[in-house]
Design an enzyme around this catalytic site. Sequence first.
Site, mmCIF file in Angstrom:
data_model
loop_
_atom_site.group_PDB
_atom_site.id
_atom_site.type_symbol
_atom_site.label_atom_id
_atom_site.label_comp_id
_atom_site.label_asym_id
_atom_site.label_seq_id
_atom_site.Cartn_x
_atom_site.Cartn_y
_atom_site.Cartn_z
ATOM 1 C CB ILE A 14 -0.960 0.009 1.214
ATOM 2 C CG1 ILE A 14 -1.738 -1.302 1.289
ATOM 3 C CG2 ILE A 14 -1.930 1.180 1.120
ATOM 4 C CD1 ILE A 14 -2.480 -1.509 2.589
ATOM 5 C CG ASP A 65 10.097 -0.461 3.682
ATOM 6 O OD1 ASP A 65 10.491 -1.546 4.162
ATOM 7 O OD2 ASP A 65 8.967 -0.309 3.181
ATOM 8 C CB SER A 106 -7.026 -2.977 10.117
ATOM 9 O OG SER A 106 -7.703 -4.167 9.799
ATOM 10 C CE1 TYR A 153 -2.256 -5.586 10.992
ATOM 11 C CE2 TYR A 153 -4.494 -6.378 10.726
ATOM 12 C CZ TYR A 153 -3.492 -5.501 10.391
ATOM 13 O OH TYR A 153 -3.733 -4.529 9.463
ATOM 14 C CE LYS A 180 -2.371 -1.894 11.527
ATOM 15 N NZ LYS A 180 -1.361 -0.874 11.163
ATOM 16 C CE1 TYR A 224 -5.527 2.318 5.099
ATOM 17 C CE2 TYR A 224 -4.123 0.401 5.065
ATOM 18 C CZ TYR A 224 -4.272 1.758 5.127
ATOM 19 O OH TYR A 224 -3.174 2.526 5.187
ATOM 20 C CG PHE A 225 -13.272 -2.738 4.858
ATOM 21 C CD1 PHE A 225 -14.148 -3.630 5.434
ATOM 22 C CD2 PHE A 225 -13.228 -1.436 5.374
ATOM 23 C CE1 PHE A 225 -14.992 -3.232 6.483
ATOM 24 C CE2 PHE A 225 -14.061 -1.039 6.417
ATOM 25 C CZ PHE A 225 -14.945 -1.946 6.965
ATOM 26 C CG ASN A 253 -2.659 -10.306 2.717
ATOM 27 O OD1 ASN A 253 -2.768 -10.694 3.876
ATOM 28 N ND2 ASN A 253 -2.210 -9.108 2.409
ATOM 29 C CG LEU A 254 -8.146 -14.771 -1.274
ATOM 30 C CD1 LEU A 254 -8.031 -16.287 -1.100
ATOM 31 C CD2 LEU A 254 -9.610 -14.328 -1.204
ATOM 32 N N GLY A 263 -8.484 -16.431 14.488
ATOM 33 C CA GLY A 263 -8.472 -14.973 14.364
ATOM 34 C C GLY A 263 -9.335 -14.443 13.238
#
Length: 335
Positions: free
Chosen positions: A13, A32, A125, A150, A154, A177-178, A199-200, A297
């Site tokens: 992102i 970073d 999130s 996690y 947040k 965010y979604f 992630n998916l 989770g």
Amino acid sequence: MKKILVTGGLGFIGSHTVVELQNAGFEVVIIDDLSNTTLKVLDSITEITGKKPDFYQIDLRIKNDVKNFFDTNKVDGIIHFAAFKAVGESMQKPLDYYENNLSALVYLLQEMRDRKIDHFIFSSSCTVYGQADELPITEKAPVKKAESVYGNTKQIGEEIIEDASKAHGINAIALRYFNPIGAHESIKIGELPLGVPQNLIPFVTQTAAGIRKELSVFGDDYPTPDGTAVRDYIHVVDLAKAHIAALQRLINKKNKKSFEFFNVGTGTGSSVLEVIKAFEKASGKPLNYKIVGRREGDITAAYADTTIANKELNWKTEKTLDEALASAWQWQLKQ
């Protein structure tokens, strides 16, 4: 020209947001630690925008390194992405998640306090809502006890920012965010997880590309139309643009409180199986997947009510799920 620090600016992102910041006329400096990305992303950003952002490889957990950065760099605002972000991993490594996601945040806010820096955008999130009682999820939905470490980082992060905002006059916005997916239209940057994806979508694209043998679908016994979990998948470029809108809101003093938060999604929920079918259509590739047990989770369903973000940020999503999946596949083919 305002100079904005983007932490985690070479991540998924972060990199897309750096591009949009530069396109909007901001000067950008990136921090970073390269724990989940590579320096090649810096070159790719430069190829897209024609402007190379300043870059510092810093681990934000090291307070002295954070202080040294601010001693030599004057910035007008901070967009804070740098964090560990995998729900499953957070349950196995809770202390690493608390250390990384919270100490870095505190050190940044202390520098803002000490140097009178304003304008802070926090990468939050929808996990702060846990399993919401009502869908779609509005900003009025209660923040519930987190289902994952996690998610808890947040929640706590937002509390820290709100307290600092009140005490030290730092204007801040948390964007909840979604599920961001997809890649920049240039296909020069995208989601590049090091190691096994958490992630998916990168798991989907890597499976289609033959890198992974099969995709595990975690649970088909959820109380949803097809039994798989439902999420709100937002194109990463739309999400990046929300950060610019939030930053402009603070710079132009349009915020109504010193700490605000907004839901950033599309407003549409898609199940894992629906995403798989849409990906097969977008890519023309059949996907090898199997149903396995639920993952600790994970929640049943989460999708946003974006009414407030649309109105207050003067922002809305423009790209479709099919466009996002097609761009994710194009990105995978380039790897």
